[in-house]
Design an enzyme around this catalytic site. Structure first.
Site, mmCIF file in Angstrom:
data_model
loop_
_atom_site.group_PDB
_atom_site.id
_atom_site.type_symbol
_atom_site.label_atom_id
_atom_site.label_comp_id
_atom_site.label_asym_id
_atom_site.label_seq_id
_atom_site.Cartn_x
_atom_site.Cartn_y
_atom_site.Cartn_z
ATOM 1 N N LYS A 113 0.830 -1.221 0.096
ATOM 2 C CA LYS A 113 -0.019 -0.047 0.069
ATOM 3 C C LYS A 113 0.813 1.269 -0.021
ATOM 4 C CE LYS A 113 -4.235 0.561 1.170
ATOM 5 N NZ LYS A 113 -5.104 0.577 2.017
ATOM 6 N N ASP A 114 2.136 1.143 0.237
ATOM 7 C CA ASP A 114 2.978 2.385 -0.066
ATOM 8 C C ASP A 114 4.317 2.119 -0.902
ATOM 9 O OD1 ASP A 114 3.837 5.000 0.249
ATOM 10 O OD2 ASP A 114 4.543 4.678 2.155
ATOM 11 N N PHE A 115 4.009 1.382 -1.883
ATOM 12 C CA PHE A 115 5.079 1.040 -2.897
ATOM 13 C C PHE A 115 5.679 2.142 -3.691
ATOM 14 C CE2 PHE A 115 7.304 -0.930 -6.548
ATOM 15 C CZ PHE A 115 8.155 -1.669 -5.608
#
Length: 153
Positions: free
Chosen positions: A127-129
């Site tokens: 979710k924060d790649f």
């Protein structure tokens, strides 16, 4: 669990000379380099996830320290820093990734993300790649980091 005094000693009391970026410092613990990150807020889910995974392309959490309401997370050290520093570098001609390194990094990242989705129970999504959350070790092998937003599917 680490004692705060150990982290102070490892980082020379969080000296600016050991500052990496943001709230992350380089330290030496038991003769090995470590990355020590001061984190605010609830990190219990990230700690739980990192304690339950074991993959060469995911950053390894070696321990934590709680001191004065702050959490310090101690990770393996990635000597070559963030992938973003190599991709978006305009000022240092020595920071150049060969095609061999680029292909290996892409494979490492894909393998790490596949592990999260296919081999953790329950499966997880990062979710924060982004490139700043991919670190490169001394052999330019990719390590996915920053699981603060990771969620199970």
């Amino acid at each position: 669990m680490y004692k705060f005094g150990e982290l102070q000693s490892a980082t020379d009391n969080f000296s600016p000379s050991n500052h990496i970026k943001g709230s992350v410092y380089r330290g030496v613990i038991n003769g090995d380099f470590a990355a020590i990150k001061k984190v605010h807020g609830d990190v219990s889910k990230e700690i739980q996830l990192l304690n339950n995974v074991n993959h060469s392309n995911l950053i390894r959490l070696s321990g934590v320290c709680i001191n004065d309401g702050n959490c310090y997370m101690v990770y393996e050290y990635a000597a070559n820093g963030a992938l973003s520093d190599w991709i978006f570098n305009q000022y240092d001609s020595r920071k150049f990734l060969s095609w061999k390194h680029r292909i290996q990094i892409a494979l490492d990242v894909a393998t790490g993300l596949n592990y999260l989705l296919s081999f953790t129970n329950p499966p997880h999504i990062h979710k924060d790649f982004k490139t700043s959350n991919v670190l490169l070790d001394s052999d330019f092998r990719a390590k996915i980091t920053n699981f603060a937003l990771a969620r199970s599917t």
